[in-house]
Design a protein around this motif. Structure first.
Motif, short mmCIF file in Angstrom:
data_model
loop_
_atom_site.label_atom_id
_atom_site.label_comp_id
_atom_site.label_asym_id
_atom_site.label_seq_id
_atom_site.Cartn_x
_atom_site.Cartn_y
_atom_site.Cartn_z
N ALA A 8 4.83 -4.30 -9.22
CA ALA A 8 4.62 -3.16 -10.23
C ALA A 8 3.18 -3.10 -10.79
O ALA A 8 2.50 -2.03 -11.17
CB ALA A 8 5.69 -3.14 -11.34
N LYS A 9 2.76 -4.30 -11.07
CA LYS A 9 1.23 -4.39 -11.69
C LYS A 9 0.32 -3.97 -10.63
O LYS A 9 -0.74 -3.22 -11.05
CB LYS A 9 0.85 -5.72 -12.03
CG LYS A 9 1.69 -6.12 -13.36
CD LYS A 9 1.47 -7.60 -13.80
CE LYS A 9 2.29 -8.01 -14.75
NZ LYS A 9 2.34 -9.48 -15.33
N ILE A 10 0.63 -4.38 -9.32
CA ILE A 10 -0.57 -4.22 -8.06
C ILE A 10 -0.57 -2.74 -7.51
O ILE A 10 -1.46 -2.06 -7.15
CB ILE A 10 -0.49 -5.22 -7.15
CG1 ILE A 10 -0.76 -6.54 -7.49
CG2 ILE A 10 -1.07 -4.82 -5.89
CD1 ILE A 10 -0.26 -7.76 -6.56
N GLN A 11 0.63 -2.08 -7.80
CA GLN A 11 0.92 -0.65 -7.11
C GLN A 11 -0.32 0.29 -7.70
O GLN A 11 -0.63 0.89 -6.81
CB GLN A 11 2.33 -0.29 -7.47
CG GLN A 11 2.60 1.20 -6.51
CD GLN A 11 2.64 0.84 -5.30
OE1 GLN A 11 2.92 -0.23 -4.65
NE2 GLN A 11 2.13 1.75 -4.51
N PRO A 12 -0.38 0.35 -8.98
CA PRO A 12 -1.19 1.31 -9.41
C PRO A 12 -2.57 1.05 -8.88
O PRO A 12 -3.45 2.05 -8.62
CB PRO A 12 -1.43 1.15 -10.85
CG PRO A 12 -0.12 0.49 -11.25
CD PRO A 12 0.36 -0.37 -9.90
N LEU A 13 -3.14 -0.17 -8.79
CA LEU A 13 -4.38 -0.84 -8.16
C LEU A 13 -4.51 -0.02 -6.73
O LEU A 13 -5.64 0.42 -6.28
CB LEU A 13 -4.52 -2.02 -8.19
CG LEU A 13 -5.87 -2.69 -7.73
CD1 LEU A 13 -7.17 -2.04 -8.53
CD2 LEU A 13 -6.09 -4.20 -7.88
N VAL A 14 -3.46 -0.32 -6.01
CA VAL A 14 -3.42 -0.02 -4.61
C VAL A 14 -3.50 1.45 -4.61
O VAL A 14 -4.38 2.10 -3.58
CB VAL A 14 -2.10 -0.36 -3.93
CG1 VAL A 14 -1.92 0.20 -2.68
CG2 VAL A 14 -2.09 -2.04 -3.91
N GLU A 15 -2.81 2.15 -5.32
CA GLU A 15 -3.02 3.79 -5.29
C GLU A 15 -4.44 4.14 -5.76
O GLU A 15 -4.84 5.12 -5.14
CB GLU A 15 -1.88 4.29 -6.11
CG GLU A 15 -0.62 4.15 -5.81
CD GLU A 15 0.62 4.42 -6.77
OE1 GLU A 15 0.32 5.11 -7.89
OE2 GLU A 15 1.95 4.41 -6.55
N LYS A 16 -5.01 3.68 -6.65
CA LYS A 16 -6.31 3.86 -6.99
C LYS A 16 -7.38 3.50 -5.71
O LYS A 16 -8.15 4.52 -5.61
CB LYS A 16 -6.74 3.19 -8.15
CG LYS A 16 -7.88 3.62 -8.90
CD LYS A 16 -8.60 2.91 -10.05
CE LYS A 16 -9.87 3.16 -10.67
NZ LYS A 16 -10.21 2.52 -11.72
N GLN A 18 -6.66 3.49 -2.72
CA GLN A 18 -6.24 4.59 -1.57
C GLN A 18 -6.90 5.95 -1.91
O GLN A 18 -7.42 6.56 -0.94
CB GLN A 18 -4.64 4.73 -1.49
CG GLN A 18 -4.18 3.61 -0.76
CD GLN A 18 -2.63 3.68 -0.50
OE1 GLN A 18 -1.94 4.48 -1.38
NE2 GLN A 18 -2.12 2.82 0.39
N ALA A 19 -6.86 6.46 -3.15
CA ALA A 19 -7.43 7.68 -3.55
C ALA A 19 -8.85 7.59 -3.51
O ALA A 19 -9.67 8.56 -2.95
CB ALA A 19 -6.88 7.95 -5.00
N GLU A 20 -9.48 6.51 -3.78
CA GLU A 20 -11.09 6.42 -3.80
C GLU A 20 -11.53 6.23 -2.42
O GLU A 20 -12.27 6.75 -1.79
CB GLU A 20 -11.47 5.06 -4.37
CG GLU A 20 -11.23 5.09 -6.08
CD GLU A 20 -12.28 6.30 -6.40
OE1 GLU A 20 -13.28 6.23 -5.99
OE2 GLU A 20 -11.85 6.91 -7.67
N ALA A 21 -10.43 5.63 -1.37
CA ALA A 21 -11.10 5.73 0.02
C ALA A 21 -10.76 7.09 0.64
O ALA A 21 -11.74 7.41 1.44
CB ALA A 21 -10.00 4.69 0.66
N ALA A 22 -9.89 7.80 0.31
CA ALA A 22 -9.72 9.27 0.70
C ALA A 22 -11.01 9.96 0.19
O ALA A 22 -11.48 10.87 1.09
CB ALA A 22 -8.40 9.91 0.09
N LYS A 23 -11.23 9.90 -0.82
CA LYS A 23 -12.45 10.58 -1.48
C LYS A 23 -13.77 10.04 -0.82
O LYS A 23 -14.52 11.29 -0.34
CB LYS A 23 -12.62 10.17 -3.16
CG LYS A 23 -11.85 11.16 -4.10
CD LYS A 23 -12.34 11.19 -5.41
CE LYS A 23 -12.03 9.99 -6.13
NZ LYS A 23 -12.57 9.93 -7.58
N LEU A 24 -13.91 9.01 -0.56
CA LEU A 24 -15.35 8.45 0.15
C LEU A 24 -15.09 9.03 1.82
O LEU A 24 -16.18 9.48 2.21
CB LEU A 24 -15.05 6.97 0.42
CG LEU A 24 -16.20 6.24 0.93
CD1 LEU A 24 -17.67 6.55 0.19
CD2 LEU A 24 -15.99 4.83 1.23
#
Length: 86
Positions: A8-16, A18-24
């Motif tokens: 639960a603590k790591i999931q938001p970081l993983v999603e962030k 992934q979002a940054e990778a998609a933007k890049l």
């Protein structure tokens, strides 16, 4: 429970991430397309120059390979003729 809490603590970081990778990836797409547009004429020109050379080489080598094939076939036939009948 510990694993669920950690997830639960790591999931938001993983999603962030992934979002940054998609933007890049979206930001890099135009750059890659630009490179491809500049390289394509060079590769096309290179292919146009090399293909006639390759065709010429193949045309010159083919008679040689045909001759070697015939020679080896004759050697095999003569070798078989020397063997005693079975």
């Amino acid at each position: 429970t510990y694993m669920e809490d950690s997830r639960a603590k790591i999931q938001p970081l993983v999603e962030k991430v992934q979002a940054e990778a998609a933007k890049l990836q979206e930001q890099v797409k135009p750059f890659i397309s630009n490179i491809e547009e500049h390289i394509r004429p060079l590769t096309d020109d290179f292919s146009a120059q090399v293909q006639p050379l390759a065709d010429n080489f193949q045309a010159q080598v083919k008679p040689l390979t045909d001759m070697m094939e015939k020679f080896l076939q004759q050697v095999m036939e003569q070798s078989k003729a020397l063997l005693p009948p079975q």
